[in-house]
Enzyme design. Sequence first.
Site, mmCIF file in Angstrom:
data_model
loop_
_atom_site.group_PDB
_atom_site.id
_atom_site.type_symbol
_atom_site.label_atom_id
_atom_site.label_comp_id
_atom_site.label_asym_id
_atom_site.label_seq_id
_atom_site.Cartn_x
_atom_site.Cartn_y
_atom_site.Cartn_z
ATOM 1 N N PRO A 178 0.831 -1.207 0.000
ATOM 2 C CA PRO A 178 0.000 0.000 0.000
ATOM 3 C C PRO A 178 0.864 1.254 0.000
ATOM 4 O O PRO A 178 1.810 1.367 0.768
ATOM 5 C CB PRO A 178 -0.803 -0.138 1.299
ATOM 6 C CG PRO A 178 -0.847 -1.610 1.570
ATOM 7 C CD PRO A 178 0.476 -2.129 1.092
ATOM 8 N N GLU A 179 0.539 2.180 -0.902
ATOM 9 C CA GLU A 179 1.276 3.436 -1.012
ATOM 10 C C GLU A 179 0.419 4.577 -0.464
ATOM 11 O O GLU A 179 -0.621 4.344 0.156
ATOM 12 C CB GLU A 179 1.694 3.664 -2.465
ATOM 13 C CG GLU A 179 2.646 2.590 -2.978
ATOM 14 C CD GLU A 179 3.191 2.875 -4.372
ATOM 15 O OE1 GLU A 179 3.130 4.041 -4.808
ATOM 16 O OE2 GLU A 179 3.669 1.938 -5.037
#
Length: 271
Positions: free
Chosen positions: A2-3
């Site tokens: 996840p960014e």
Amino acid sequence: MPELPEVETTVRGLARFLDGEILARVTLNRADLRRPFPPGLVQALTGARVTGLGRRAKYGLIQTDRDRTMVFHLGMSGRWRIEPEALGKHDHLVIETGSGHRLSLCDPRRFGSVDLVDTAGLEAWPPFAAMGPEPLSPGLTAGHLATALAGRSAAIKLMLLDQRIVAGLGNIYVCEALYRARIHPEKPAGQVSRAALTRLVPAIRAVLDEAIAAGGSTLRDYAQPDGQLGYFAKAFDVYDRQGEDCRSCGRPIGRIVQGGRSTWFCQRCQR
């Protein structure tokens, strides 16, 4: 992993159920994730009221009225679940609120982390202290990038992944932003022109804003706290599109490896 858009979407989803709530019960179902849970975490959070939620780079922040902030990182496979029908073996941290909501931090691969930090000392907390500006903040300017990248021979793609240059950018959104700004990912950072950097800043912001609006990008494990997937992957221009036609020029999208990570780009449009 996840960014920034996925973490931002997660924080916004949690805020609907946690902001202003009393944490009536906090349960740890194992001793650690990537590293041990902080000593006294349960005692520090139980009975506390949530006074706000936020994000710094790829970290989520849950602030309380005890002047302590729980800082979480989703690692490779972490996600929060809201009102899970049943808890599973990967729901390692469970929070129950005074109004009856239940939320769990699920992390099958356990590469995530949870920390407890004095709220007043967040900016000085070691993982945050050396970070560059947030990409969606006024602090990210072409001038900042020009100064930070001056004389650097490393590729612009790798420099944008350096959290000391810009906080929170990851592989997906750097590939997409460089495409929009028409900058070749292998170009030495110190040789990127001021005009190109001036194109890059709004490209970064636009990609991130669009990804947040789409709920992030679901590639494998990620889902929003309410279980919905992130749909920005449907709008990728280059990421994971090797061999497919560039939307601008029609030439096949190329792929190279930089710093152990794949980079996708248009071999004609990006110079």
